[in-house]
Design a protein around this motif. Structure first.
Motif, PDB file in Angstrom:
ATOM      1  N   VAL A 178       0.803  -1.169   0.163  1.00 36.62           N
ATOM      2  CA  VAL A 178      -0.010   0.039  -0.061  1.00 36.62           C
ATOM      3  C   VAL A 178       0.983   1.244  -0.207  1.00 36.62           C
ATOM      4  O   VAL A 178       1.921   1.327   0.862  1.00 36.62           O
ATOM      5  N   ALA A 179       0.707   2.150  -0.790  1.00 39.43           N
ATOM      6  CA  ALA A 179       1.221   3.486  -0.861  1.00 39.43           C
ATOM      7  C   ALA A 179       0.865   4.241   0.202  1.00 39.43           C
ATOM      8  O   ALA A 179      -0.270   4.371   0.154  1.00 39.43           O
ATOM      9  N   VAL A 180       1.610   4.883   0.793  1.00 38.71           N
ATOM     10  CA  VAL A 180       1.371   5.885   1.973  1.00 38.71           C
ATOM     11  C   VAL A 180       1.796   7.333   1.640  1.00 38.71           C
ATOM     12  O   VAL A 180       3.035   7.544   1.361  1.00 38.71           O
ATOM     13  N   VAL A 181       0.904   8.121   1.583  1.00 34.10           N
ATOM     14  CA  VAL A 181       1.038   9.565   1.266  1.00 34.10           C
ATOM     15  C   VAL A 181       0.877  10.413   2.608  1.00 34.10           C
ATOM     16  O   VAL A 181      -0.345  10.396   3.207  1.00 34.10           O
ATOM     17  N   GLU A 182       1.813  11.074   3.236  1.00 36.81           N
ATOM     18  CA  GLU A 182       1.605  11.775   4.526  1.00 36.81           C
ATOM     19  C   GLU A 182       1.586  13.005   4.558  1.00 36.81           C
ATOM     20  O   GLU A 182       2.406  13.833   3.793  1.00 36.81           O
ATOM     21  N   SER A 183       0.872  13.815   5.277  1.00 38.67           N
ATOM     22  CA  SER A 183       0.479  15.135   5.228  1.00 38.67           C
ATOM     23  C   SER A 183       0.882  15.651   6.700  1.00 38.67           C
ATOM     24  O   SER A 183       1.868  14.773   7.209  1.00 38.67           O
ATOM     25  N   LYS A 184       0.701  16.529   7.363  1.00 41.85           N
ATOM     26  CA  LYS A 184       0.792  16.930   8.787  1.00 41.85           C
ATOM     27  C   LYS A 184      -0.244  17.516   9.566  1.00 41.85           C
ATOM     28  O   LYS A 184      -1.412  17.827   8.955  1.00 41.85           O
TER      29      LYS A 184
END
Length: 212
Positions: A76-82
């Protein structure tokens, strides 16, 4: 037969699951959940999970870290914000207090979906969210990519919040607790080399259950 891409608004799904009061459902295999939406002979192009880490809370941060590691092990690709800290007036304490607000996730989802659509990455997009902030995204997809099917998969008990999204989407459904229950990960998650990379947090286990 279609190429399908699966996008998950992490906190929108998490808070819906939390409201079910079944903590074991939080240890959710998003790839298996995506596969459960495929029709015969469909191909899964990818699964993307959008989230942000709560760095100010060590316990939550550790659980989240385990979950992210487990998802990565399942491709699973994980895209992190904040999160950003803001100071606002709190009616409960009758004073100004620090709050943390998730930032950039909505934009990150829209950018990724539009980018994939422009690249011809999929023929059907499944979005797990009930957040009306994605209405502009769906309108743009309908206008620019009229042949692209868009499926809104509302988190459990969030169909009412998703009504505007559903009115624009090609199709829509609500994810049931039963579907989530059928898509859980093993308590110990191993990567492709057989190394244990994540373990289910104790607080995610059913009441009265213990680690083996």
């Amino acid at each position: 037969m279609a190429t399908v891409s699966f996008y998950v608004d992490g906190f929108n799904l998490y808070h819906a699951i939390n409201g079910l009061h079944r903590p074991q459902l939080k240890w959710l295999n998003l790839r298996e959940l995506a596969i459960s939406f495929l029709e015969k002979e469909d191909t899964l192009a990818g699964v993307t999970y959008f989230t942000a880490r709560m760095v100010w809370n060590p316990q939550k941060l550790q659980r989240h870290r385990e979950y992210i590691n487990a998802l990565i092990a399942h491709d699973v690709a994980v895209v992190e914000s904040k999160f950003l800290r803001t100071n606002k007036y709190c009616n409960g304490y009758e004073r100004y207090c620090d709050f943390y607000e998730e930032k950039q996730t909505d934009v990150a989802i829209a950018v990724r979906v539009l980018s994939d659509a422009h690249a011809g990455f999929m023929e059907r997009a499944v979005l797990v969210t009930a957040d009306s902030d994605q209405v502009p995204l769906l309108r743009e997809l309908a206008k620019t990519f009229p042949s692209l099917e868009v499926h809104i998969a509302a988190p459990p008990r969030r169909m009412r919040e998703a009504r505007e999204l559903c009115s624009i989407a090609t199709r829509h459904s609500e994810i049931s607790a039963g579907r989530l229950s059928a898509c859980l990960m093993a308590r110990s998650v191993v990567d492709h080399s057989g190394r244990v990379v994540a373990r289910c947090p104790a607080s995610y286990l059913p009441a009265g259950d213990a680690e083996p």
